[in-house]
Design a protein around this motif. Structure first.
Motif, PDB file in Angstrom:
ATOM      1  N   SER A  80       0.846  -1.193   0.000  1.00 56.48           N
ATOM      2  CA  SER A  80       0.000   0.000   0.000  1.00 56.48           C
ATOM      3  C   SER A  80       0.878   1.238   0.000  1.00 56.48           C
ATOM      4  O   SER A  80       1.933   1.258   0.648  1.00 56.48           O
ATOM      5  N   PRO A  81       0.456   2.296  -0.697  1.00 60.26           N
ATOM      6  CA  PRO A  81       1.227   3.540  -0.647  1.00 60.26           C
ATOM      7  C   PRO A  81       0.894   4.325   0.611  1.00 60.26           C
ATOM      8  O   PRO A  81      -0.259   4.341   1.064  1.00 60.26           O
ATOM      9  N   VAL A  82       1.891   4.963   1.182  1.00 61.59           N
ATOM     10  CA  VAL A  82       1.673   5.862   2.310  1.00 61.59           C
ATOM     11  C   VAL A  82       2.699   6.978   2.191  1.00 61.59           C
ATOM     12  O   VAL A  82       3.896   6.751   2.323  1.00 61.59           O
ATOM     13  N   GLY A  83       2.225   8.194   1.877  1.00 56.25           N
ATOM     14  CA  GLY A  83       3.138   9.307   1.660  1.00 56.25           C
ATOM     15  C   GLY A  83       4.058   9.023   0.491  1.00 56.25           C
ATOM     16  O   GLY A  83       3.613   8.734  -0.623  1.00 56.25           O
ATOM     17  N   GLU A  84       5.361   9.037   0.745  1.00 53.31           N
ATOM     18  CA  GLU A  84       6.367   8.789  -0.287  1.00 53.31           C
ATOM     19  C   GLU A  84       6.988   7.404  -0.120  1.00 53.31           C
ATOM     20  O   GLU A  84       8.096   7.147  -0.612  1.00 53.31           O
ATOM     21  N   SER A  85       6.278   6.513   0.550  1.00 50.07           N
ATOM     22  CA  SER A  85       6.804   5.181   0.850  1.00 50.07           C
ATOM     23  C   SER A  85       5.780   4.114   0.474  1.00 50.07           C
ATOM     24  O   SER A  85       4.616   4.406   0.208  1.00 50.07           O
ATOM     25  N   PHE A  86       6.258   2.859   0.487  1.00 47.07           N
ATOM     26  CA  PHE A  86       5.373   1.708   0.333  1.00 47.07           C
ATOM     27  C   PHE A  86       5.334   0.947   1.651  1.00 47.07           C
ATOM     28  O   PHE A  86       6.385   0.658   2.245  1.00 47.07           O
ATOM     29  N   LEU A  87       4.129   0.620   2.104  1.00 46.48           N
ATOM     30  CA  LEU A  87       3.957  -0.258   3.247  1.00 46.48           C
ATOM     31  C   LEU A  87       3.816  -1.677   2.711  1.00 46.48           C
ATOM     32  O   LEU A  87       2.884  -1.973   1.961  1.00 46.48           O
ATOM     33  N   ILE A  88       4.750  -2.549   3.086  1.00 49.46           N
ATOM     34  CA  ILE A  88       4.729  -3.947   2.648  1.00 49.46           C
ATOM     35  C   ILE A  88       4.368  -4.798   3.866  1.00 49.46           C
ATOM     36  O   ILE A  88       5.065  -4.781   4.876  1.00 49.46           O
ATOM     37  N   SER A  89       3.254  -5.531   3.750  1.00 52.50           N
ATOM     38  CA  SER A  89       2.744  -6.315   4.871  1.00 52.50           C
ATOM     39  C   SER A  89       2.756  -7.793   4.510  1.00 52.50           C
ATOM     40  O   SER A  89       2.310  -8.179   3.428  1.00 52.50           O
ATOM     41  N   SER A  90       3.253  -8.604   5.410  1.00 51.80           N
ATOM     42  CA  SER A  90       3.336 -10.032   5.186  1.00 51.80           C
ATOM     43  C   SER A  90       1.945 -10.644   5.168  1.00 51.80           C
ATOM     44  O   SER A  90       1.079 -10.298   5.984  1.00 51.80           O
TER      45      SER A  90
END
Length: 501
Positions: A80-90
């Motif tokens: 998922s995108p959050v700000g200027e980063s990607f949240l990667i969830s297992s």
């Protein structure tokens, strides 16, 4: 249905005799070599979908990927995108990683339960998490701590902390409330008092001397206070459980001061029954004139409110507070209000009835998508002719809707004037479709690469031929660092938990 009961040994024996009688002494077949899977591609052979610009920066899978091992989870990952980063969830456990979209650096990793996305005081997207003991905490898009509770029971709300009465519940909502900043500093304390029951013709009690209602004493002519349900900057919105909302200041010099009140009885709503408590859908920034919204601001709203004169200015700080007034068996109504004055900008009847929210539910609704560049909000509908409608928040009109027969299109996320959705093709397989957010025109289909996520500064993850590629501006052309308090760093301003994109 009958099934064969021939013993396996007898079957094998008969087969061997028949084979020997036909071919003589047979040679056992040579074992076929196990087919090795083709190696994962490391170069992008597709075409960038509409709205994605730049070049391939790196790939995320394979021995030479130099990517975090969370991406090798056998049950997959969610990105998922959050700000200027990607949240990667297992997909297999509560492991999460914040991945810098531009550089690939790990910003934060840990084991925690992801509770959803929330908003900071300026509207920036933040991560709501809970540790193994269930204690909540909030991180910003760079993995920096934003908030953790000072006392058991403290709750995060759009950049503030709410300390509710002990044993608080929606059925027993009254008592002493305290609002704190993200660092735990007290901003304002007040009492949400129970309404006094009238007894016959007895006159109501006189308010306490000097009481003006700002501290929750409910003085004569003063509206009762309520439960915090939304916040933005130095404003908190309180719900009393009735058909009205109040906005109060939490600024240092004016804490508790009333900013505005919205009452459903006076909002011009065409209601055939009693007006129920409104749901705060969110506080949304409107695009400036240079960005080009969904409709011409000079045309005004659907009811003539919000004309060009009322919306004058450079547009940088303009926003709307969006409310939904739902009824059990009638179409719900949206109303947009100026967050500074509470003035009604427009009202709009939705296609059908939508669920009534709890009187003290926090702001936001699951599944809504907002494109800040055009001011178009996609709202799922529980009933009516459309499953989703696109609403122009500046003009107050429905631009288009996904009709029932188009229900195979499922919007996933919006970015820079485009809506990316999943469409069930004639073969039964899901395909990605890209629509213009304002007109619903198809600007991309039959794509060679699937856009999984896009950050607000344009870095995308493209899925192509079993590989994930990060695509975007090369580092030398990447965005410069902005101050931490720069509102342009903000993400989805709706504060919708679990928004699907």
């Amino acid at each position: 249905m009958r099934s064969s009961r021939v013993p396996q040994a007898l079957t094998c024996g008969l087969a061997a005799l028949l084979a020997a009688g036909c071919t003589g002494d047979p040679e056992p077949p040579a074992p076929s070599p196990e087919a090795e899977p083709a190696p994962l591609p490391t170069s992008f052979a597709g075409e960038a979908p509409p709205g994605v610009e730049g070049e391939v920066l790196r790939y995320l899978h394979g021995d030479s990927a130099q990517a975090h091992d969370i991406l090798d989870d056998p049950l997959g990952v969610r990105i998922s995108p959050v700000g200027e980063s990607f949240l990667i969830s297992s997909g297999g456990e509560d492991r999460h990683l914040l991945h810098d979209a531009a550089t690939g650096d790990t910003l934060w990793e840990g084991e925690a339960r992801f509770r959803g996305f929330d908003s900071a005081a300026d509207g920036a997207r933040v991560l709501s998490m809970a540790d193994a003991d269930g204690v909540p905490f909030v991180l910003d898009s760079r993995g920096e701590p934003v908030w953790e509770p000072q006392e058991e029971g403290d709750a995060y709300l759009d950049g503030l902390a709410v300390r509710r009465p002990e044993g608080w519940s929606a059925e027993e909502p009254h008592g002493e409330f305290t609002l704190l900043d993200a660092d735990g500093g007290e901003l304002w304390s007040y009492e949400f008092a129970e309404p006094e029951e009238s007894e016959g013709s007895e006159e109501p009690e006189e308010p306490a001397e000097g009481g003006d209602g700002a501290d929750g004493d409910g003085g004569a002519g003063e509206p009762s206070l309520g439960v915090p349900v939304a916040a933005r900057g130095d404003m908190v919105v309180l719900a009393s459980g009735g058909p009205s909302l109040q906005a109060r200041s939490v600024a240092a010099d004016t804490a508790g001061e009333e900013l505005w009140t919205v009452d459903g009885e006076d909002a011009g709503l065409d209601s055939s029954g009693p007006v129920l408590p409104p749901q705060v859908m969110g506080v949304y920034p409107l695009p400036g004139p240079e960005e080009g919204g969904g409709a011409d601001p000079a045309d005004g709203g659907a009811d003539g409110a919000g004309d060009g004169e009322a919306r004058e200015g450079d547009g940088a700080d303009e926003a709307v507070v969006l409310l939904r007034w739902a009824q059990p068996e009638a179409p719900s109504t949206l109303s947009a209000h100026d967050p500074t004055t509470g003035d009604l900008l427009w009202t709009l009847e939705e296609p059908g009835a939508n669920p009534t929210a709890g009187a003290f539910d926090p702001a936001g609704t699951v599944g809504n998508l907002y494109d800040a560049s055009t001011g178009v909000l996609l709202l799922p509908q529980a009933s009516g002719e459309a499953t989703t409608v696109a609403v122009d928040l500046a003009g107050g009109e429905v631009l288009w809707g996904l009709e029932e027969e188009a229900g195979s299109i499922s919007p996933a996320f919006a970015f820079d004037g485009l809506v990316y959705g999943d469409s069930r093709g004639s073969t039964g397989a899901d395909e990605q479709l890209v629509l213009d957010a304002v007109t619903m025109d198809v600007v991309g289909d039959d794509l060679s690469a699937y856009v999984e996520a896009v950050t607000e500064d344009g870095y995308a993850i493209l899925v192509h031929d079993r590989q994930r590629f990060v695509y975007g501006p090369p580092p030398e052309e990447g965005p410069s660092e902005a101050p931490a308090d720069d509102p342009e760093r903000g993400g989805d301003p709706s504060g919708s938990p679990g928004d699907g994109g």
